[in-house]
Scaffold this motif. Structure first.
Motif, short mmCIF file in Angstrom:
data_model
loop_
_atom_site.label_atom_id
_atom_site.label_comp_id
_atom_site.label_asym_id
_atom_site.label_seq_id
_atom_site.Cartn_x
_atom_site.Cartn_y
_atom_site.Cartn_z
N SER B 9 21.29 63.58 4.92
CA SER B 9 21.56 62.19 4.57
C SER B 9 21.83 61.37 5.82
CB SER B 9 22.74 62.09 3.61
OG SER B 9 23.91 62.56 4.23
N SER B 10 22.39 62.02 6.80
CA SER B 10 22.64 61.31 8.05
C SER B 10 21.32 60.85 8.68
CB SER B 10 23.40 62.23 9.01
OG SER B 10 23.25 61.81 10.33
N ALA B 11 20.36 61.72 8.67
CA ALA B 11 19.05 61.34 9.22
C ALA B 11 18.42 60.26 8.36
CB ALA B 11 18.14 62.56 9.30
N LEU B 229 16.36 61.40 15.63
CA LEU B 229 17.44 62.39 15.78
C LEU B 229 16.96 63.74 15.28
CD1 LEU B 229 20.52 60.28 14.56
CD2 LEU B 229 19.62 60.56 16.89
N PRO B 230 17.56 64.82 15.77
CA PRO B 230 17.15 66.16 15.34
C PRO B 230 17.25 66.32 13.83
CG PRO B 230 18.61 66.30 17.24
CD PRO B 230 18.62 64.86 16.79
N MET B 231 16.29 67.03 13.26
CA MET B 231 16.26 67.27 11.82
C MET B 231 16.73 68.69 11.54
SD MET B 231 15.32 64.64 10.12
CE MET B 231 14.64 65.25 8.56
N PRO B 232 17.10 68.97 10.28
CA PRO B 232 17.46 70.35 9.90
C PRO B 232 16.35 71.31 10.29
CG PRO B 232 17.85 68.84 8.07
CD PRO B 232 17.17 68.04 9.14
N ALA B 233 16.75 72.53 10.67
CA ALA B 233 15.76 73.51 11.13
C ALA B 233 14.74 73.83 10.05
CB ALA B 233 16.46 74.79 11.58
N ARG B 239 6.87 64.29 10.78
CA ARG B 239 7.89 64.14 11.82
C ARG B 239 7.61 62.96 12.74
NH1 ARG B 239 11.95 63.59 12.91
NH2 ARG B 239 13.38 64.80 14.19
N SER B 240 6.85 62.01 12.24
CA SER B 240 6.53 60.82 13.03
C SER B 240 5.95 59.76 12.10
CB SER B 240 5.50 61.15 14.12
OG SER B 240 4.24 61.47 13.53
#
Lengths: 435, 435
Positions: B9-11, B229-233, B239-240
């Protein structure tokens, strides 16, 4: 689910890119890449093998470094150091094509090398030489051009040192004060009973390791604490420069030896900001970038609460750092105005204590010293410099009335790897210009 | 361990901050905050309750918004839109203190209000009025001053639309071409058989919801896909911007109705970059910021591969957007030079099809239209505008020879909340200046 190890190391990887002056022995073998050949992040989208992300483990190593040094702000949050609205100062040009052919003998070598050959050997991205205030040499390569900015790494420290010396000269900062008197939050840390001068000269005694070969070195925790990227939800450690600095413990007595530890500069940045009520980036804007007529705004990388990284966060234009160098050469004067007290510059240019420095064992700086976050060579010309890993430098030679600024992306972090093909070259150009 | 829900949710929260023009019904009640009172991110460190981080769920709502609009680059990676090295253009001043007292009646109200009262009511951070090319009114508040940059939100779209119209006028882009002909990767997406003109006017038919009240709306996936920002693994999605756009499906036929969907602008940005070989930020620098003598470099927020956010990523200086407005008023001329083909500006200023627009039901724009990413009011003065959530605008009134640029941080995202105290005020000042 998250892979917390992966994530943690991703956050930790941020630090080695920016702090410090100690060798990272990167396994990557970087090839020289010219601006036209530079393959990274070209196209819409770039091809997959040439994409660089802030989550890449190797974004600041090898060939990727050659793009990243010009684009830290595209990978990480950052704060603008405003050039302001003044007209830009412009250097006069007196280009001398002979400089490219000047020959010198690298340290520990018998084989002569030309200035131009050294340009390539050092993975240079930008190189400018001023003589008597005029540009006699200027060249860009790699990811850089005159419109671009480039990571200055620990050259940043020297600008923070200059700010501190300025405040001292103006009576706004007492170099004999203890850090705890200015920043009470540091009372129980190693910095608490260090003087401003101890911190400024990095003669504090800190239980803190910047040894990157040690996975348990403190520098990795520092990287996590000061990352501007999200941390694992279970991360409980410090979450900013200021929080981390409070946790640093003492190891021995202050004032006994020089020990290069980036956290000193971040402590100094805190002291400066608490003393002035301004961030170091705003202060550099007000004291230097705006009055000197910088051509470009610069940026600072930041932690998760927006604190600029005093220890190495500045990316700036090549000619703007040349303005700083010329200001140093002119003892604080630039373009006819005294922007910085002469006393502040003299306190730096006189150099530090070579005996305190010798204990640190820098092989390429046998007579060196470190004072106020600047390196002194104690050579015949009285040269001194700002130095950052991977080859960044502002080199000031008072005798030759020469300033050199170099940006580079040498695959080896430690300047011991590029000093042999740099310092004798600088001296050769100084000799040539002094004829 | 990571809390993946929290992290996700942060992302995702990143997106609502930047896309779109649809109301977020924020529960927060924002108080007006003057520059001096603004409590966020002050001090070293700021006190805990006034720190804003990129992981905060509410960084772009309520009172925090009043700081964030000026500091997106300190929270997120971004790309510089260079002003270049040209001397800045300077507007002449012809300040008219009477403007502050001009009275108007807000929409749906009987109670008159002054221009100055509207300044506060609209949570204005910066407001400038040009008449016949001279500054007649200029005021800053909140987090903004003349050195600062401010989020322009969907005003960004209008600049991308202007770029597209410029390329069309120059014969470098064919408005009848299908997106798939220019960007083959879009072939199997909804954009594949849309023309450049469909995309430019947002008359594409896309199976894509920007309804923020729906937790399953596509806009949330878009936010995740385009976060820098980094996403969950375990995140496996696009991703763009470019990857996401390829996944958008069609719903109906293109060309039937206007439907405001931010992804159109990102598709247009891709088409422009593929056509020109330049990023939209570099193109805006080359075509506008450099030749018009912008005072400040601007920035674009980016995705994880450094793509500037065409749909809403621009933060810029107030007077620099005023330069854009004046260039539009002058049909592409600025400071005596034709920077943009007049035909490109005319294609925008003539407006779009009000019938296609009416279906979208904008209550404060009963006669409006949307063309080339600009909004037309179709009023007696021929006014048209760039508009971004929370009150951002470049408002151009050709009859009154007036340009207004406003930056704001209104707690309600949708401009339907500030139009009632804005549009009649603009008309009143236009009437006053036309006397």
């Amino acid at each position: 689910m998250f892979n917390s190890n992966h994530k943690m190391s991703s956050a930790l990887r941020w630090l080695p890119s920016v702090c410090l002056g100690i060798a990272l022995s990167s396994g990557a073998v970087a090839q020289e890449t010219s601006a036209s050949k530079q393959p990274w992040m070209q196209g819409f989208p770039p091809d997959n093998e040439h994409i660089i992300r802030n989550t890449d483990s190797d974004f600041f190593t090898g060939e990727k470094l050659r793009w990243t040094v010009c684009n830290l702000g595209t990978l990480f949050p950052n704060k603008i150091l405003h050039r302001g609205l003044n007209p830009a100062h412009h250097f006069e040009y007196n280009l001398d094509p002979s400089i490219a052919e000047i020959s010198f003998t690298p340290l520990n070598s018998q084989q002569p090398m030309s200035w131009d050959e050294a340009f390539s050997a050092n993975y240079t991205d930008g190189l400018i030489v001023l003589h008597q205030g005029k540009i006699v040499y200027e060249r860009y390569a790699g990811c850089l051009n005159e419109l671009g900015i480039h990571a200055s790494m620990s050259v940043t420290k020297s600008l923070i040192g200059l700010l501190a010396e300025t405040l001292i000269a103006e009576g706004l900062l007492d170099e004999t004060a203890l850090a705890a008197q200015i920043v009470p939050e540091l009372t129980n840390s190693a910095f608490g009973n260090a003087t401003v001068r101890h911190i400024l000269n990095m003669t504090t005694s800190l239980k803190y390791s910047e040894d990157y070969s040690d996975p348990n070195a403190d520098v990795w925790q520092y990287g996590a604490a000061t990352s501007p990227l999200p941390m694992p939800a279970d991360y409980q450690g410090p979450r900013s420069y200021f929080e981390y600095l409070q946790s640093v413990k003492k190891e021995g007595e202050h004032g006994q030896a020089f020990a290069y530890k980036t956290i000193n500069t971040d402590a100094l940045g805190w002291i400066i900001s608490r003393s002035t009520g301004q961030s170091i980036s705003d202060l550099l804007s007000e004291r230097l970038w705006q009055p000197m007529g910088a051509e470009q705004s610069a940026i600072f990388t930041v932690d998760s609460i927006g604190t600029p990284f005093a220890g190495g966060g500045l990316s700036a234009g090549l000619r703007d750092l040349a303005r700083i160098g010329q200001l140093m050469l002119n003892e604080g004067q630039f373009n006819g105005k005294q922007l910085i007290p002469a006393q502040a510059v003299r306190s730096i240019s006189v150099g530090g204590d070579p005996q305190l420095f010798a204990k640190a064992g820098y092989s390429t700086l046998p007579n060196g010293s470190y004072k106020s976050m600047w390196w002194s060579y104690h050579n015949a010309n009285g040269a001194y410099a700002a130095r950052g890993i991977h080859g960044q430098t502002i080199y000031i030679d008072p005798s030759a009335k020469m300033v050199i600024v170099r940006f580079a992306s040498h695959p080896q972090a430690a300047n011991t790897h590029n000093d042999p093909t740099s310092l004798p070259a600088y001296q050769a150009v100084a000799d040539y210009l002094s004829q």
